[in-house]
Design an enzyme around this catalytic site. Structure first.
Site, PDB file in Angstrom:
ATOM      1  N   ASP A   1      12.192  85.744  93.727  1.00 51.38           N
ATOM      2  CA  ASP A   1      12.983  84.504  93.785  1.00 51.38           C
ATOM      3  C   ASP A   1      14.199  84.744  94.663  1.00 51.38           C
ATOM      4  OD1 ASP A   1      14.377  81.984  93.059  1.00 51.38           O
ATOM      5  OD2 ASP A   1      12.881  81.911  91.463  1.00 51.38           O
TER       6      ASP A   1
ATOM      7  N   LEU B   1       4.996  79.550  93.087  1.00 46.31           N
ATOM      8  CA  LEU B   1       5.709  78.421  92.479  1.00 46.31           C
ATOM      9  C   LEU B   1       6.953  78.058  93.281  1.00 46.31           C
ATOM     10  CD1 LEU B   1       5.804  79.761  88.780  1.00 46.31           C
ATOM     11  CD2 LEU B   1       4.036  78.301  89.798  1.00 46.31           C
TER      12      LEU B   1
ATOM     13  N   GLY C   1       9.691  76.739  95.797  1.00 44.33           N
ATOM     14  CA  GLY C   1       9.739  75.516  96.606  1.00 44.33           C
ATOM     15  C   GLY C   1      10.626  74.494  95.923  1.00 44.33           C
TER      16      GLY C   1
ATOM     17  N   ASN D   1       0.945  66.438  92.229  1.00 47.73           N
ATOM     18  CA  ASN D   1       0.310  65.110  92.282  1.00 47.73           C
ATOM     19  C   ASN D   1       0.845  64.308  93.461  1.00 47.73           C
ATOM     20  OD1 ASN D   1       2.329  62.798  91.142  1.00 47.73           O
ATOM     21  ND2 ASN D   1       2.805  64.736  90.145  1.00 47.73           N
ATOM     22  N   HIS D   2       2.029  64.677  93.974  1.00 44.94           N
ATOM     23  CA  HIS D   2       2.611  63.910  95.084  1.00 44.94           C
ATOM     24  C   HIS D   2       1.868  64.138  96.402  1.00 44.94           C
ATOM     25  CE1 HIS D   2       5.581  62.419  92.382  1.00 44.94           C
ATOM     26  NE2 HIS D   2       5.815  63.659  91.966  1.00 44.94           N
TER      27      HIS D   2
ATOM     28  N   TYR E   1       8.092  65.581 100.555  1.00 50.39           N
ATOM     29  CA  TYR E   1       7.701  66.602  99.573  1.00 50.39           C
ATOM     30  C   TYR E   1       6.170  66.642  99.464  1.00 50.39           C
ATOM     31  CZ  TYR E   1       7.105  68.519  94.790  1.00 50.39           C
ATOM     32  OH  TYR E   1       6.728  69.234  93.681  1.00 50.39           O
TER      33      TYR E   1
ATOM     34  N   LYS F   1       3.210  69.476 100.437  1.00 52.13           N
ATOM     35  CA  LYS F   1       2.160  69.972  99.529  1.00 52.13           C
ATOM     36  C   LYS F   1       0.775  69.813 100.173  1.00 52.13           C
ATOM     37  CE  LYS F   1       4.773  71.259  96.048  1.00 52.13           C
ATOM     38  NZ  LYS F   1       4.959  72.701  95.801  1.00 52.13           N
TER      39      LYS F   1
ATOM     40  N   SER G   1       3.599  66.256  85.411  1.00 54.10           N
ATOM     41  CA  SER G   1       5.001  66.329  84.972  1.00 54.10           C
ATOM     42  C   SER G   1       5.141  67.492  83.992  1.00 54.10           C
ATOM     43  CB  SER G   1       5.408  65.012  84.321  1.00 54.10           C
ATOM     44  OG  SER G   1       5.125  63.931  85.197  1.00 54.10           O
TER      45      SER G   1
ATOM     46  N   ARG H   1       5.290  56.858  81.987  1.00 51.85           N
ATOM     47  CA  ARG H   1       4.405  57.547  82.962  1.00 51.85           C
ATOM     48  C   ARG H   1       4.003  58.933  82.463  1.00 51.85           C
ATOM     49  NH1 ARG H   1       5.580  61.143  87.375  1.00 51.85           N
ATOM     50  NH2 ARG H   1       3.803  61.208  88.814  1.00 51.85           N
TER      51      ARG H   1
END
Ligand code: 15L
Length: 265
Positions: A31, A69, A71, A110-111, A134, A138, A163, A172
């Site tokens: 990281d 992970l 980002g 999911n985006h 974003y 992806k 989420s 949602r």
């Protein structure tokens, strides 16, 4: 397995790293910030977008797999998004090829298909349809994974996460929630399923109101156990709920997130 976890100090990394250790894996953290208190494992203070620094980590560690992970988990300019998601993924893949590390599990989102209107069932064969820069990052990161799977025979699993939260907070989320425990299940299945090549799955729990196909994940051994419905009584309705329900990406697909691609002076 000995697994390099990038973004290990982030919200998913802090849950996933101990979860993988509990399941018998050895985790090496990476990281841009120091290890969280209580993390006694090996740690590399490295920017995953720096290919030389990433290569140096691979030269030092014996690794079986990478869970990527790292980002920025929200919207930014197009160049920042490409650095955050595509350059980091490419730096890791180059190092994997050089050091014969054969498996990458990626926190996609999911985006990547967030601008897809709501239909009966969202499958993993739907076309890339990002809702933000974003999401563009992806999509492009998944494309680089696919290229390296085809060129070098790597296994590369893109987990299109919904989420990731301790509990759902909005209407949602009753469809898109990924519980902490299911996240660990998802990543472990993606790490250990035999020879997936390039594959994508939707990273949500077994939500009663879910409408994203879980079969691609089940084929890879991801068997979600949790259901957001148990929290439904606590969720208050909001005016934004209808707009958020129109597309896969919820708020990211609304005008609130429109911005120009490039920052100008
Ligand atoms: C994501 O991929 C984002 O990182 C997070 O900020 C949320 O927007 C989440 O998806 C979601 O769709 O709820």
């Amino acid at each position: 397995m000995r697994v390099l976890v990038t973004g290990a100090a982030g919200s998913i990394g802090r849950v996933l790293s101990p979860g993988l250790v509990d399941r018998g894996h050895e985790v090496v953290g990476l990281d841009r910030v120091p290890a969280p208190d209580g993390n006694d494992g090996r740690w590399h203070l490295v920017d995953a977008a720096d290919p030389d620094a990433v290569a140096a980590v691979f030269a030092e560690e014996r690794l079986d797999a990478v869970v990527h992970l790292a980002g920025y988990p929200g919207e930014g300019s197009l160049p920042d998004s490409l650095t955050s998601h595509v350059v980091t993924t490419a730096a890791l893949l180059d190092a994997m090829v050089e050091h014969d590390v054969r498996r990458l599990v990626y926190a996609s989102s999911n985006h990547a298909v967030g601008r897809t209107p709501r239909t009966d069932l969202l499958t993993t064969t739907t076309r890339p349809r990002p809702d933000t820069f974003y999401g563009v990052g992806k999509v492009a990161a998944e494309a680089v994974m696919s290229l390296y799977a085809d060129r070098y025979g790597l296994d590369a699993v893109a987990c299109r996460i919904g989420s990731f939260l301790p509990e759902p907070e909005t209407v949602r989320h009753l469809s898109t929630w990924l519980s902490h425990d299911d996240c660990v299940r998802m990543v472990e299945a993606s790490l250990t399923t035999p020879a997936p090549g390039f594959a994508a799955l939707y990273g949500i729990s077994a939500n009663t109101r879910g409408w994203w196909d879980l079969e691609a994940g089940r084929a890879l051994g991801y068997d979600p156990q949790d259901d957001a419905e148990e929290f439904a009584d606590r969720i208050a309705r909001r005016d934004a709920d209808d707009a958020e329900a129109a597309h896969v990406g919820g708020p990211f697909a609304t005008e609130e997130f429109y911005r120009s691609a490039l920052d100008r002076a």
